[in-house]
Design a protein around this motif. Sequence first.
Motif, mmCIF file in Angstrom:
data_model
loop_
_atom_site.group_PDB
_atom_site.id
_atom_site.type_symbol
_atom_site.label_atom_id
_atom_site.label_comp_id
_atom_site.label_asym_id
_atom_site.label_seq_id
_atom_site.Cartn_x
_atom_site.Cartn_y
_atom_site.Cartn_z
ATOM 1 N N PRO A 1 -8.860 7.037 6.760
ATOM 2 C CA PRO A 1 -7.604 6.483 6.524
ATOM 3 C C PRO A 1 -7.487 6.370 4.967
ATOM 4 O O PRO A 1 -8.374 6.143 4.164
ATOM 5 N N GLN A 2 -6.286 6.230 4.459
ATOM 6 C CA GLN A 2 -5.971 6.258 3.076
ATOM 7 C C GLN A 2 -6.437 4.853 2.356
ATOM 8 O O GLN A 2 -7.168 4.897 1.513
ATOM 9 N N VAL A 3 -6.498 3.770 3.539
ATOM 10 C CA VAL A 3 -6.839 2.395 2.687
ATOM 11 C C VAL A 3 -8.304 2.756 2.629
ATOM 12 O O VAL A 3 -9.070 2.031 1.644
ATOM 13 N N VAL A 4 -9.121 3.501 3.437
ATOM 14 C CA VAL A 4 -10.723 3.541 3.281
ATOM 15 C C VAL A 4 -10.772 4.354 2.113
ATOM 16 O O VAL A 4 -11.595 4.205 1.275
ATOM 17 N N ARG A 5 -9.908 5.332 1.850
ATOM 18 C CA ARG A 5 -10.370 6.299 0.684
ATOM 19 C C ARG A 5 -9.872 5.664 -0.761
ATOM 20 O O ARG A 5 -10.405 5.960 -1.534
ATOM 21 N N GLU A 6 -9.043 4.722 -0.592
ATOM 22 C CA GLU A 6 -8.755 3.914 -1.927
ATOM 23 C C GLU A 6 -9.962 2.835 -2.242
ATOM 24 O O GLU A 6 -9.994 2.833 -3.702
ATOM 25 N N GLN A 7 -10.825 2.499 -1.508
ATOM 26 C CA GLN A 7 -11.857 1.690 -1.880
ATOM 27 C C GLN A 7 -13.239 2.306 -1.822
ATOM 28 O O GLN A 7 -14.186 1.695 -2.309
ATOM 29 N N VAL A 8 -13.526 3.421 -1.051
ATOM 30 C CA VAL A 8 -14.738 3.940 -0.984
ATOM 31 C C VAL A 8 -14.827 5.549 -1.697
ATOM 32 O O VAL A 8 -13.819 6.233 -1.168
ATOM 33 N N LEU A 9 -15.437 5.587 -2.618
ATOM 34 C CA LEU A 9 -15.690 6.972 -3.112
ATOM 35 C C LEU A 9 -16.428 8.079 -2.268
ATOM 36 O O LEU A 9 -17.134 7.729 -1.469
ATOM 37 N N PRO A 10 -16.204 9.343 -2.634
ATOM 38 C CA PRO A 10 -16.793 10.592 -1.717
ATOM 39 C C PRO A 10 -18.391 10.282 -1.898
ATOM 40 O O PRO A 10 -19.103 10.643 -0.927
ATOM 41 N N PHE B 1 -11.857 -4.129 3.328
ATOM 42 C CA PHE B 1 -11.201 -5.021 3.651
ATOM 43 C C PHE B 1 -9.657 -4.725 3.568
ATOM 44 O O PHE B 1 -9.109 -4.249 2.565
ATOM 45 N N THR B 2 -8.709 -5.174 4.586
ATOM 46 C CA THR B 2 -7.270 -4.724 4.575
ATOM 47 C C THR B 2 -6.604 -5.965 4.697
ATOM 48 O O THR B 2 -7.105 -7.032 5.171
ATOM 49 N N THR B 3 -5.314 -6.132 4.492
ATOM 50 C CA THR B 3 -4.348 -6.935 4.674
ATOM 51 C C THR B 3 -3.731 -6.876 5.995
ATOM 52 O O THR B 3 -2.886 -7.730 6.386
ATOM 53 N N THR B 4 -3.991 -6.016 6.891
ATOM 54 C CA THR B 4 -3.244 -5.625 8.141
ATOM 55 C C THR B 4 -4.189 -6.022 9.358
ATOM 56 O O THR B 4 -4.104 -5.882 10.538
ATOM 57 N N GLY B 5 -5.405 -6.681 9.049
ATOM 58 C CA GLY B 5 -6.332 -7.301 9.904
ATOM 59 C C GLY B 5 -7.275 -6.455 10.480
ATOM 60 O O GLY B 5 -8.361 -6.854 10.957
ATOM 61 N N GLN B 6 -7.274 -5.128 9.717
ATOM 62 C CA GLN B 6 -8.795 -4.177 10.294
ATOM 63 C C GLN B 6 -9.844 -4.486 9.249
ATOM 64 O O GLN B 6 -9.259 -4.942 8.096
ATOM 65 N N LEU C 1 -16.802 5.842 10.831
ATOM 66 C CA LEU C 1 -16.205 4.567 10.474
ATOM 67 C C LEU C 1 -15.957 3.594 11.532
ATOM 68 O O LEU C 1 -15.578 4.226 12.656
ATOM 69 N N ALA C 2 -16.289 2.452 11.530
ATOM 70 C CA ALA C 2 -16.160 1.592 12.447
ATOM 71 C C ALA C 2 -15.261 0.384 11.970
ATOM 72 O O ALA C 2 -15.269 -0.208 10.957
ATOM 73 N N ASP C 3 -14.303 0.069 13.094
ATOM 74 C CA ASP C 3 -13.478 -1.146 12.969
ATOM 75 C C ASP C 3 -14.123 -2.282 13.613
ATOM 76 O O ASP C 3 -14.045 -2.203 14.851
ATOM 77 N N VAL C 4 -14.672 -3.056 12.724
ATOM 78 C CA VAL C 4 -15.431 -4.183 13.262
ATOM 79 C C VAL C 4 -14.689 -5.263 13.322
ATOM 80 O O VAL C 4 -15.327 -6.499 13.611
#
Length: 406
Positions: free
Chosen positions: A79-88, A96-101, A122-125
């Motif tokens: 997901p894009q929100v993951v790519r924005e915060q985690v480098l390859p 951390f997201t603002t939508t609850g995930q 990728l784990a949505d915990v």
Amino acid sequence: MSKSIRQRLFAALAGFTVLLCLCYTGLALVIAYVTEDMLVQRLLEREAAVVSQHLRQHGELTPSGNDLIKTYVNYHDLPQVVREQVLPSAPRGEVFTTTGQHYHVLALDLVAAGKPQRSYLLADVAPVLVVQRLAREVGGVVLGVALALIALALLLAYWLARRLVLPLQRLAQEARQLAPGSAVHFSERDRPDEIGFLARRLETTFAELQAVLQREQAFARDVSHELRTPLTLMHNTLALAEAQPLGGQEQAQLRQSTDEMRATIDVLFALARAEQLPGEVVELRGCMEQCLLRLLDEHPWDASLLTLDLPERLDVAGNVQLVMLLINNCLANALFHGGPDCRISIAFAQGHLNIVNTVQAGQPRRVHGFAHGQNLLLRLAQAMRWDIAFHPGATQYRVAIVPTQA
């Protein structure tokens, strides 16, 4: 000042209590969050081991069997929100997201068809996070209990501060209420701790100060009282000398007044220093012999009129200087009142030293300065904790001295 000490002690105890509570609360939160992250990371590692094993056995990368964990073959599939915060190149990450995930990412370096391949788990915990849920559900109860415990700790700190400082307050109050000349006694003197030691030291110090003040007052009173008579005689004799030359009797009066002043001053200074003079064992017979030799040198008196009955050695507890002054004054008074022809008897029996001088029948009693001398002799004896008594009679005068046995 004592109130300020109690306030400062209470502030220190209260501050320490609050700080300790905050530190343990923060430590508990850190442990909870770290435990939660370690649990999620452990789940990802177990899933990574299962995926790797299946790849080796079957040669294909299958999706994860866990509903919370998904497998991504390429970085761009995340997901894009993951790519924005985690480098390859990052081996793992937390998003951390603002939508609850709430995502945890784990990179897998695998080998497929002989080629290295990096995949991602990728784990949505968010559904399994318990710390935030606990904070929402029981946070009010925990906060209430924490506040109650803090209040209880503050009450305990106040009670401890009051209890610990109360002996010092009582000691300061008793010291403030001390009046000059009053008995010094502190209620905390029997304590086995530092406060009891301080109370005992204060008692000793106050008692010494009062003794010094009393000696100073006595010295000033004695100087005014004892030296007035010889000074008056010397002044009158010198005033008469302006009209006519001094005769033998007047010169004798001057010498007598000078000797009396010297002896009185010696006694007064000895009494003023009595507390500083060390106590020791004194050989009383030796002191008596020295005083008798001095008496024979300074006064025209026949030594054959002396009767001496003393043990070969007589040890007493006292001070050499005070003992010599006491005996010298007793012998001088005996010769002064008995006259140059008097008999002097000195004997020691049953713990009493008796100095007896004869008095001629019909001779007028010479009382010049003698009352003052008795007062000084009494004080000299009291300074050494001796007893002395005066027994006047028609034909003799006896001074009974009871020294302290060594």
